[in-house]
Design a protein around this motif. Sequence first.
Motif, PDB file in Angstrom:
ATOM      1  N   ASP A 136      16.084 -21.086   4.035  1.00  0.00           N
ATOM      2  CA  ASP A 136      16.311 -22.051   5.109  1.00  0.00           C
ATOM      3  C   ASP A 136      14.988 -22.505   5.713  1.00  0.00           C
ATOM      4  OD1 ASP A 136      18.896 -21.428   4.593  1.00  0.00           O
ATOM      5  OD2 ASP A 136      19.318 -20.480   6.521  1.00  0.00           O
ATOM      6  N   ILE A 137      14.900 -23.788   6.008  1.00  0.00           N
ATOM      7  CA  ILE A 137      13.767 -24.358   6.724  1.00  0.00           C
ATOM      8  C   ILE A 137      14.260 -24.724   8.120  1.00  0.00           C
ATOM      9  CG2 ILE A 137      12.049 -26.203   6.768  1.00  0.00           C
ATOM     10  CD1 ILE A 137      12.518 -26.455   3.705  1.00  0.00           C
ATOM     11  N   ILE A 138      13.624 -24.180   9.148  1.00  0.00           N
ATOM     12  CA  ILE A 138      14.108 -24.339  10.517  1.00  0.00           C
ATOM     13  C   ILE A 138      13.055 -25.070  11.346  1.00  0.00           C
ATOM     14  CG2 ILE A 138      14.916 -23.131  12.579  1.00  0.00           C
ATOM     15  CD1 ILE A 138      15.564 -20.771  10.599  1.00  0.00           C
ATOM     16  N   LEU A 139      13.480 -26.148  11.990  1.00  0.00           N
ATOM     17  CA  LEU A 139      12.606 -26.936  12.853  1.00  0.00           C
ATOM     18  C   LEU A 139      13.241 -27.017  14.238  1.00  0.00           C
ATOM     19  CD1 LEU A 139      11.894 -29.867  10.367  1.00  0.00           C
ATOM     20  CD2 LEU A 139      10.429 -27.891  10.820  1.00  0.00           C
ATOM     21  N   GLY A 140      12.432 -26.920  15.279  1.00  0.00           N
ATOM     22  CA  GLY A 140      13.005 -26.958  16.624  1.00  0.00           C
ATOM     23  C   GLY A 140      11.966 -27.180  17.692  1.00  0.00           C
ATOM     24  N   GLU A 141      12.451 -27.224  18.934  1.00  0.00           N
ATOM     25  CA  GLU A 141      11.569 -27.395  20.081  1.00  0.00           C
ATOM     26  C   GLU A 141      12.127 -26.627  21.260  1.00  0.00           C
ATOM     27  OE1 GLU A 141      12.442 -29.126  23.021  1.00  0.00           O
ATOM     28  OE2 GLU A 141      14.485 -29.442  22.284  1.00  0.00           O
ATOM     29  N   LYS A 157      16.472 -26.021  24.705  1.00  0.00           N
ATOM     30  CA  LYS A 157      15.990 -25.613  23.390  1.00  0.00           C
ATOM     31  C   LYS A 157      16.923 -26.171  22.316  1.00  0.00           C
ATOM     32  CE  LYS A 157      14.725 -21.213  25.576  1.00  0.00           C
ATOM     33  NZ  LYS A 157      14.623 -19.744  25.410  1.00  0.00           N
ATOM     34  N   SER A 158      16.366 -26.548  21.182  1.00  0.00           N
ATOM     35  CA  SER A 158      17.196 -27.011  20.068  1.00  0.00           C
ATOM     36  C   SER A 158      16.513 -26.680  18.750  1.00  0.00           C
ATOM     37  CB  SER A 158      17.456 -28.522  20.170  1.00  0.00           C
ATOM     38  OG  SER A 158      16.254 -29.245  20.004  1.00  0.00           O
ATOM     39  N   GLU A 159      17.333 -26.537  17.718  1.00  0.00           N
ATOM     40  CA  GLU A 159      16.791 -26.294  16.383  1.00  0.00           C
ATOM     41  C   GLU A 159      17.760 -26.811  15.332  1.00  0.00           C
ATOM     42  OE1 GLU A 159      18.261 -21.935  14.897  1.00  0.00           O
ATOM     43  OE2 GLU A 159      16.445 -21.999  16.104  1.00  0.00           O
ATOM     44  N   TYR A 160      17.207 -27.122  14.165  1.00  0.00           N
ATOM     45  CA  TYR A 160      18.020 -27.570  13.024  1.00  0.00           C
ATOM     46  C   TYR A 160      17.573 -26.786  11.801  1.00  0.00           C
ATOM     47  CZ  TYR A 160      20.730 -30.636   9.994  1.00  0.00           C
ATOM     48  OH  TYR A 160      21.654 -31.123   9.108  1.00  0.00           O
ATOM     49  N   ALA A 161      18.524 -26.130  11.138  1.00  0.00           N
ATOM     50  CA  ALA A 161      18.233 -25.337   9.945  1.00  0.00           C
ATOM     51  C   ALA A 161      18.695 -26.098   8.708  1.00  0.00           C
ATOM     52  CB  ALA A 161      18.937 -23.979  10.023  1.00  0.00           C
ATOM     53  N   ILE A 162      17.753 -26.365   7.813  1.00  0.00           N
ATOM     54  CA  ILE A 162      18.053 -27.053   6.552  1.00  0.00           C
ATOM     55  C   ILE A 162      18.199 -25.993   5.468  1.00  0.00           C
ATOM     56  CG2 ILE A 162      17.220 -28.755   4.884  1.00  0.00           C
ATOM     57  CD1 ILE A 162      15.410 -29.825   7.188  1.00  0.00           C
ATOM     58  N   THR A 163      19.369 -25.907   4.860  1.00  0.00           N
ATOM     59  CA  THR A 163      19.625 -24.877   3.853  1.00  0.00           C
ATOM     60  C   THR A 163      19.414 -25.421   2.444  1.00  0.00           C
ATOM     61  OG1 THR A 163      21.982 -25.401   3.741  1.00  0.00           O
ATOM     62  CG2 THR A 163      21.310 -23.753   5.345  1.00  0.00           C
TER      63      THR A 163
END
Length: 276
Positions: A150-155, A170-176
Amino acid sequence: MNITTKLLLVSTFLLPIHLPAQTMMFSANPLKKNELCAFVRFQHFETKEKYNWNLNEWQDLTADKETVKSMYLPMIGYGINHKLSAFAQFPIYRQIQNHISDSYFNEILLMSRYALIPASGKKSGISLIGAFRFPTESAAHNPFADGSIDIILGEIFSTKWYGKWRTHIKSEYAITTKNDAKINPGDEFKVLLKQGYKWWNIQLYGITKYIRKFKSRNLDDSKVDHSQSYKLVHLLGADWKIYKNFIFKSRIEIPSIAKGGSNYHQKFSCDLVYYI
């Protein structure tokens, strides 16, 4: 007491469902340059319901399908400079189902956090998150893992203290990616609103968290019906600064609106954090 001895002492605390990566456990503040952080989380909950898509309702699991789950999440962090920090997590899960207990070593998470605008008690700040989660074994042999990278990007945004109050968003998006079975488990999005209140050496807070898991994809890249889920969760917690470098955190988590997957009624967790 040297650093090695301190780390050995902290490690004594570390020994005592696929879940989202715990990338948002701290505020926007980075670690100080050359600062070490040792962290461990214990989490406990019972799963007693599963969503029935045919009836569009939650149904109780039979006694042999109910599970008691625990998570131990050791983590270490290091401040590379005054803006950039790196972390590594090594979660361990334990599940009891039908009187059978099993333990699993889950995906390793490597994370970096960059303070775009460093936060402090006197000014607001924002940090960017970048993380990779690596599987340790096939998802077929581990009910807590999806077996994908998984690649996880957030702030993370933190306000300054206004009176005794402080707010975090806070937020994040996980790309599987596809796992070893050539199936994509589905991306995941999470957003969190935290309202904190400072009282003595304790920070009290309430959190509302929204988690959405998107549909999985089959071998032919077609979407899998009823593999999606969403959940709105509320948390009440307290962080107690026991000593200058030692913090104890505890919270209870209760889902209010949910659809898809399995469900729990309450989840209890506590953290121990030590800065060196």
